[in-house]
Design a protein around this motif. Structure first.
Motif, mmCIF file in Angstrom:
data_model
loop_
_atom_site.group_PDB
_atom_site.id
_atom_site.type_symbol
_atom_site.label_atom_id
_atom_site.label_comp_id
_atom_site.label_asym_id
_atom_site.label_seq_id
_atom_site.Cartn_x
_atom_site.Cartn_y
_atom_site.Cartn_z
ATOM 1 N N SER A 209 8.055 -2.602 -35.833
ATOM 2 C CA SER A 209 7.068 -3.646 -35.574
ATOM 3 C C SER A 209 7.475 -4.510 -34.383
ATOM 4 O O SER A 209 6.643 -4.851 -33.536
ATOM 5 N N ALA A 210 8.760 -4.851 -34.317
ATOM 6 C CA ALA A 210 9.249 -5.676 -33.195
ATOM 7 C C ALA A 210 9.055 -4.940 -31.874
ATOM 8 O O ALA A 210 8.646 -5.525 -30.866
ATOM 9 N N GLY A 211 9.349 -3.627 -31.886
ATOM 10 C CA GLY A 211 9.151 -2.834 -30.672
ATOM 11 C C GLY A 211 7.693 -2.780 -30.268
ATOM 12 O O GLY A 211 7.347 -2.869 -29.080
ATOM 13 N N MET A 212 6.805 -2.655 -31.241
ATOM 14 C CA MET A 212 5.371 -2.635 -30.971
ATOM 15 C C MET A 212 4.899 -3.965 -30.388
ATOM 16 O O MET A 212 4.076 -3.996 -29.470
ATOM 17 N N ARG A 213 5.412 -5.054 -30.906
ATOM 18 C CA ARG A 213 4.991 -6.376 -30.409
ATOM 19 C C ARG A 213 5.412 -6.581 -28.959
ATOM 20 O O ARG A 213 4.672 -7.171 -28.165
ATOM 21 N N LYS A 214 6.582 -6.090 -28.610
ATOM 22 C CA LYS A 214 7.034 -6.205 -27.216
ATOM 23 C C LYS A 214 6.108 -5.416 -26.292
ATOM 24 O O LYS A 214 5.736 -5.886 -25.209
ATOM 25 N N ILE A 215 5.735 -4.201 -26.740
ATOM 26 C CA ILE A 215 4.851 -3.362 -25.932
ATOM 27 C C ILE A 215 3.488 -4.017 -25.770
ATOM 28 O O ILE A 215 2.895 -4.026 -24.694
ATOM 29 N N GLU A 216 3.008 -4.613 -26.857
ATOM 30 C CA GLU A 216 1.665 -5.195 -26.865
ATOM 31 C C GLU A 216 1.550 -6.381 -25.920
ATOM 32 O O GLU A 216 0.455 -6.711 -25.451
ATOM 33 N N GLU A 217 2.684 -7.014 -25.625
ATOM 34 C CA GLU A 217 2.653 -8.191 -24.760
ATOM 35 C C GLU A 217 2.227 -7.841 -23.342
ATOM 36 O O GLU A 217 1.743 -8.695 -22.596
ATOM 37 N N TYR A 218 2.435 -6.588 -22.940
ATOM 38 C CA TYR A 218 2.075 -6.167 -21.588
ATOM 39 C C TYR A 218 0.632 -5.655 -21.578
ATOM 40 O O TYR A 218 0.122 -5.176 -22.578
ATOM 41 N N GLY A 219 -0.022 -5.751 -20.456
ATOM 42 C CA GLY A 219 -1.376 -5.209 -20.337
ATOM 43 C C GLY A 219 -1.349 -3.698 -20.484
ATOM 44 O O GLY A 219 -0.549 -3.023 -19.829
ATOM 45 N N LEU A 220 -2.182 -3.169 -21.351
ATOM 46 C CA LEU A 220 -2.165 -1.736 -21.634
ATOM 47 C C LEU A 220 -3.400 -1.057 -21.061
ATOM 48 O O LEU A 220 -4.508 -1.597 -21.140
ATOM 49 N N GLY A 221 -3.189 0.140 -20.503
ATOM 50 C CA GLY A 221 -4.314 0.964 -20.095
ATOM 51 C C GLY A 221 -4.988 1.532 -21.329
ATOM 52 O O GLY A 221 -4.459 1.447 -22.443
ATOM 53 N N MET A 222 -6.149 2.170 -21.149
ATOM 54 C CA MET A 222 -6.912 2.629 -22.291
ATOM 55 C C MET A 222 -6.181 3.693 -23.097
ATOM 56 O O MET A 222 -6.179 3.663 -24.330
ATOM 57 N N ASP A 223 -5.550 4.641 -22.419
ATOM 58 C CA ASP A 223 -4.839 5.690 -23.148
ATOM 59 C C ASP A 223 -3.721 5.102 -23.994
ATOM 60 O O ASP A 223 -3.544 5.477 -25.163
ATOM 61 N N ASP A 224 -2.959 4.191 -23.407
ATOM 62 C CA ASP A 224 -1.851 3.574 -24.140
ATOM 63 C C ASP A 224 -2.354 2.674 -25.258
ATOM 64 O O ASP A 224 -1.773 2.625 -26.345
ATOM 65 N N CYS A 225 -3.430 1.969 -24.999
ATOM 66 C CA CYS A 225 -4.027 1.096 -26.021
ATOM 67 C C CYS A 225 -4.468 1.928 -27.230
ATOM 68 O O CYS A 225 -4.169 1.579 -28.381
ATOM 69 N N SER A 226 -5.156 3.036 -26.963
ATOM 70 C CA SER A 226 -5.620 3.909 -28.048
ATOM 71 C C SER A 226 -4.444 4.514 -28.798
ATOM 72 O O SER A 226 -4.465 4.618 -30.027
#
Length: 605
Positions: A209-226
């Motif tokens: 979960s902590a790793g996911m939250r760090k990733i989510e903080e950055y702007g994500l492209g559509m593929d990565d967001c999905s």
């Protein structure tokens, strides 16, 4: 102040020693950590409260030296316990044996902490050692380190599109493999009350979960967001639902990888993008179709049928988006935003159909309508088959649009036929029709037969739909002409002759259309039932037949019955009134809701 070790504990610890007693250092070296820990506890008991075995009090200097050595040995024990715990997830047998011994040593330390709490006086500096809490901290660090360093094999890593996806998948794979090792191997090294599997589950959940939250903080492209949402909603829950894990780890206690507060913006981003993407694609499909029509292009002919890819393309785009959303969310809860686009599209599609019909002078308009009738059918089938993913109001609206488009399309193809047959229709129900017997109808029959054979270019199902509609419309027109009251059947002979003609005409029409492909079997009874009314002479029998007719066709009106009875010019006004009253008395109570509607289509003036 002196106190004694628990007799039972001492006995048990002595029984666990091998016949050849080992020194603390030897036990430590051989990872016999429980035995080493017990040795330190005995020294601790002696130095911090017990009289020496000789009954002589230790000297201050010697006591100091031994306490310092005990402190060093205790530190060495804890370090060795740390190493054993850090090797928990190693698959070799020696590491698991070392872990078992380390866990026993930890429990011994916890018990010694509790015993000191009950005593007064000076205690060792390391008490309470809180060994179990330290164990948990070490495990947490171990889990975080393993998750941070998780990597996929090159052959799997190369299949993913971005470093983010490789990172997330690597962490997920590491979590899955490690938790399976915990429930299979590590669990056996711990007592049941430590609930080690759920503890590991919690640690890995928190690290992921902590790793996911760090990733989510950055702007994500559509593929990565999905991809991120896919792991949150589908992949991670599926891992936790592994039967081997669910027997030991309670997924309900862990919750979701990311909170709704964090996933909602990502979901909105993903859905908005999909909505815009699909809308752009399906609008382009319609634009291409309209441009081709305006240029005078003729639809492709496949297997003798005019073909348009419009419905196939639109449905494929919608299905792809729906499948993508189902993959990301793991269910159909969010797909309605996509399928609702079909409503606006179908409205635009209908506008295109209206343009084609208004531009009927264009040489390709009729063919374009024929090609698109198959598309309308495909849309109808899609909506019906996928009804569960449509909001009810949207589904009903879409079905209404395609039904209207179907009726308008088929009517545009049958209208020229009726126009061409107008002169043949005009003779029906007239004296000429009765006097010349079959000649009037024969001309009409030949004209209809000619047109049915010329109806080409439609798919089999559309061809059947068109012939069914034409069958209905011809029958309606026949009855309408009959009820125009252009003939007076003055006596029984004329009425029986007319009844015979109506019955024969009906049989020939029905045979012609059903052999050509019409599916409207129910139309076969209408003209024979009307003929029966014409033939009957007894008022009671006529009343019964009219009631029977109204039961079969609940839309039969009083005005239509009057028109039909007026053909029998030998009926008195009072007789007609009696028949109509019988109709009104029985019509509302005896008709079936499933009965077909026919007479509402017959306009009588």
């Amino acid at each position: 102040m002196a106190y004694s070790l628990d007799t039972v504990n001492t006995t048990q610890s002595l029984l666990s020693f091998p016949s050849e007693l080992l020194t603390f250092e030897q036990n430590l070296e051989r990872n016999r950590l429980s035995a080493a820990g017990q040795q330190l506890i005995e020294r601790e008991e002696r130095l911090y409260g017990l009289i020496s075995e000789e009954g002589v009090q230790l000297t201050t200097e010697r006591e100091k030296e031994e306490k310092e050595q005990l402190t060093r040995d205790h530190k060495a024990l804890l370090s060795q316990i740390d190493l054993a715990v850090k090797s928990s997830l190693s698959s070799d047998e020696d590491s698991l044996e070392a872990l078992k011994s380390a866990v026993k040593a930890i429990l011994q330390e916890e018990e010694q902490d509790r015993r000191w709490l009950k005593q007064e006086g000076k205690q060792p500096a390391w008490r309470p050692s809180e060994c179990r809490r330290h164990h948990n901290t070490v495990l947490q660090s171990l889990v975080e380190e393993r998750m941070d360093n998780a990597e996929l094999p090159p052959e799997e890593s190369n299949k993913l599109r971005s470093s983010l996806q490789r990172d997330v998948c690597g962490k997920g794979r590491r979590l899955q493999e490690d938790l399976l090792r915990v429930v299979k191997d590590v669990k056996g090294c711990y007592p049941e009350d430590m609930d080690i599997c759920n503890f590991y589950g919690k640690m890995y959940h928190q690290a992921f979960s902590a790793g996911m939250r760090k990733i989510e903080e950055y702007g994500l492209g559509m593929d990565d967001c999905s991809y991120l949402l896919y792991w949150v909603n589908v992949a991670y829950p599926e891992i936790l639902q592994n039967p081997e894990l669910t027997m030991e780890i309670n997924p309900e206690m862990l919750g979701k990888l990311l909170t709704e507060e964090l996933t909602t913006p990502l979901e909105n981003q993903c859905l908005t993008h999909k909505e815009t993407e699909v809308q752009t694609l399906i609008n382009k499909v319609l634009m291409v179709e309209e441009q081709a029509w305006m240029k005078g292009s003729v639809p492709e002919l496949r297997d003798d049928c005019y073909f348009s890819p419009l419905a196939i393309d639109v449905i494929q785009f919608i299905n792809a988006a729906v499948k993508s959303i189902e993959t990301v969310w793991g269910n159909t809860s969010k797909v309605q935003i996509i399928v609702c686009l079909l409503k606006d599209f179908l409205n635009s599609y209908k506008e295109f159909q209206d343009k084609v019909l208004k531009g009927s002078n264009n040489s390709n308009s009729r063919i374009v309508i024929m090609a698109n009738l198959a598309c309308v059918e495909q849309f109808r089938d899609y909506i019906v088959n996928k009804a569960d993913i449509f909001p009810v109001d949207v589904k009903e609206c879409c079905l209404s649009i395609v039904a209207e488009m179907k009726n308008i399309g088929y009517t545009s193809l049958t209208s020229p036929i009726h126009k061409d047959l107008k002169s043949q229709y005009s003779g029906l129900g007239t004296p000429v029709w009765l006097e010349e017997k079959k000649q009037v109808f024969e001309k009409l029959f030949e004209g209809i037969n000619k047109h049915t054979k010329e109806l080409k270019g439609l798919t089999d199902s559309c061809h059947q739909e068109l012939l069914s509609q034409l069958h209905l419309e011809v029958t309606v027109e026949y009855v309408r002409r009959l009820l125009k009251r252009k003939i007076k059947l003055r006596d029984k002979e004329m009425q029986e002759q007319a009844a015979r003609l109506v019955c024969e005409d009906g049989q020939r029409l029905h045979k012609l259309f059903t052999e050509a492909g019409s599916r409207e079997e129910w139309l076969s009874d209408i003209l024979p039932k009307i003929a029966e009314v014409l033939k009957l002479q007894d008022i009671s029998s006529i009343q019964l037949e009219i009631v029977t007719l109204s039961q079969a066709y609940p839309d039969l009106s009083e005005f239509q019955v009057s028109a039909l009875l007026s053909l029998k010019s030998n009926l008195s006004a009072s007789a007609v009134k009696r028949v109509k009253k019988t109709l009104l008395d029985n019509q509302d109570t005896s008709s079936s809701q499933d009965a077909p509607y026919f007479f509402s289509k017959v306009q009588v003036k």
